[in-house]
Design an enzyme around this catalytic site. Structure first.
Site, PDB file in Angstrom:
ATOM      1  CG  ASP A  88     123.141  53.202 -49.781  1.00 48.61           C
ATOM      2  OD1 ASP A  88     122.886  52.174 -49.127  1.00 48.61           O
ATOM      3  OD2 ASP A  88     124.143  53.306 -50.515  1.00 48.61           O
ATOM      4  N   GLY A  94     131.362  51.839 -51.075  1.00 46.09           N
ATOM      5  CA  GLY A  94     130.275  51.115 -50.406  1.00 46.09           C
ATOM      6  C   GLY A  94     129.777  51.809 -49.161  1.00 46.09           C
ATOM      7  CG  LEU A  95     132.116  53.669 -46.633  1.00 43.75           C
ATOM      8  CD1 LEU A  95     133.229  54.539 -46.054  1.00 43.75           C
ATOM      9  CD2 LEU A  95     131.676  52.648 -45.588  1.00 43.75           C
ATOM     10  N   GLY A  96     128.028  54.651 -49.206  1.00 49.49           N
ATOM     11  CA  GLY A  96     126.835  55.454 -49.509  1.00 49.49           C
ATOM     12  C   GLY A  96     127.109  56.922 -49.764  1.00 49.49           C
ATOM     13  CB  SER A  97     130.030  58.807 -51.118  1.00 51.67           C
ATOM     14  OG  SER A  97     130.191  58.219 -52.373  1.00 51.67           O
ATOM     15  CB  SER A  98     126.105  58.305 -54.874  1.00 56.08           C
ATOM     16  OG  SER A  98     125.586  57.055 -54.525  1.00 56.08           O
ATOM     17  CB  ALA A  99     122.735  57.573 -50.670  1.00 54.59           C
ATOM     18  N   GLY A 122     132.716  55.545 -54.092  1.00 55.23           N
ATOM     19  CA  GLY A 122     132.808  54.195 -54.670  1.00 55.23           C
ATOM     20  C   GLY A 122     133.331  53.169 -53.688  1.00 55.23           C
TER      21      GLY A 122
HETATM   22  C1  MEV Z   1     125.255  48.158 -51.762  1.00 58.07           C
HETATM   23  O1  MEV Z   1     125.734  49.096 -50.790  1.00 58.07           O
HETATM   24  C2  MEV Z   1     124.398  47.118 -51.117  1.00 58.07           C
HETATM   25  C3  MEV Z   1     123.674  46.174 -52.045  1.00 58.07           C
HETATM   26  O2  MEV Z   1     122.830  45.364 -51.220  1.00 58.07           O
HETATM   27  C4  MEV Z   1     122.830  46.895 -53.080  1.00 58.07           C
HETATM   28  C5  MEV Z   1     121.696  47.695 -52.496  1.00 58.07           C
HETATM   29  O3  MEV Z   1     121.251  47.403 -51.373  1.00 58.07           O
HETATM   30  O4  MEV Z   1     121.212  48.589 -53.231  1.00 58.07           O
HETATM   31  C6  MEV Z   1     124.635  45.242 -52.754  1.00 58.07           C
END
Ligand code: MEV
Length: 288
Positions: free
Chosen positions: A127, A80-85, A78
């Site tokens: 991601d 923003g570093l793409g852990s779920s992907a 959670g």
């Molecule tokens: C989220 O990491 C980045 C956003 O641009 C959404 C996305 O690209 O899916 C906010």
């Protein structure tokens, strides 16, 4: 048993604008998630986070026999570093290998994106693509850019943010102020276009300035927070540039720094209440 690992990612430019078709620059990082899969007598998923993405991978890949799955992550969830992907991509790669499904990397990235969209409702392919192929890329064409050879420092605010909610918040703002927010999205897209040749020539000073401009535009979209600004300002004392990475609202910042200044940037981030993490451009999904 099969084991694969996949990397997280940062956006150097273009988050949010990418949702509206503008270009972005993203890079895999060397923080990874490792997934192991083995056939078992009963289903057993071991992870520190939600199993919803993994459940969806199993369902979508049509696996109906019980699996033991273990997930070990260096990527804060959670943030923003793409852990779920990364978890989705590594899990698809394991199942693909274990059951001899013959999927290539493009198919893994595409399936990963479908799963992210199913679970989150909204997701750009960035991601899952970056996590599959690694390296630095220009989105949406996924044109590969030579990896940076400077320091990349991440600052974690330790606050969780929902990408879905932030994308919706920006969409609401755009509805209320269509013309000006469209200009802002175009300006963010333009930053990636201007940055592309600078990334080839490794003009880090100018790239950093453009990242700072990108941060100002993200702030105008309402996705920056006091904590994010605190870490950004702390990093900027010694960095070429610093901005949010990902959806904002919490999560992480990314700073571009001279190799010799990495430690001092990390210290400043920690003094400002965050966690500083040194990273570099990472490799895509791989068998361990
Ligand atoms: C989220 O990491 C980045 C956003 O641009 C959404 C996305 O690209 O899916 C906010």
């Amino acid at each position: 048993m099969v084991i694969y690992s996949a990397p997280g990612k940062v956006y150097l430019f273009g988050e949010h604008a990418v949702v509206y078709g503008e270009p972005a620059v993203a890079s895999a990082i060397d923080l990874r998630i490792q997934v192991s899969v083995e056939r078992s007598k009963r289903p057993d998923i071991r992870t520190d986070t939600d199993t919803v993405y993994i459940d969806r991978v199993i369902e979508k890949m049509g696996v109906d026999e019980p699996l033991k799955i273990e997930i070990d992550s260096q990527i804060p969830p959670g943030s923003g570093l793409g852990s779920s992907a990364a978890a989705v991509v590594a899990c698809i790669a394991c199942i693909n290998d274990e059951f001899g499904m013959g999927l290539g990397k493009r198919e893994i990235a595409k399936l990963g994106h479908e799963i992210e969209k199913d679970v989150q409702g909204i997701a750009s392919p960035t991601d899952t693509y970056v996590s599959t192929f690694g390296g630095m890329v220009l989105v949406p064409d996924f044109k590969s850019i030579p990896p940076l050879d400077c320091g990349i420092v991440i600052g974690d605010t330790f606050t969780f943010a929902s990408t879905k909610k932030l994308v919706e918040k920006v969409a609401d703002l755009k509805k209320r102020h269509e013309k000006i927010v469209s200009y802002i999205m175009r300006a963010i897209g333009e930053l990636s276009r201007i940055a592309e040749p600078l990334l080839y020539s490794k003009d880090y000073k100018k790239i950093g300035e453009l990242m700072n401009i990108n941060q100002g535009l993200l702030d105008s979209l309402g996705v920056s927070t006091e904590k994010l600004w605190k870490l950004i300002n702390a990093a900027r004392k010694n960095a070429w540039g610093a901005k949010i990475t990902g959806a904002g609202g919490g999560g992480c910042i990314v700073a571009l720094v001279d190799e010799t200044k990495k430690n001092v940037v990390i210290e400043e981030i920690e003094r400002a209440g965050g966690r500083g993490i040194s990273t570099r451009v990472g490799e895509g999904v791989r068998k361990e």
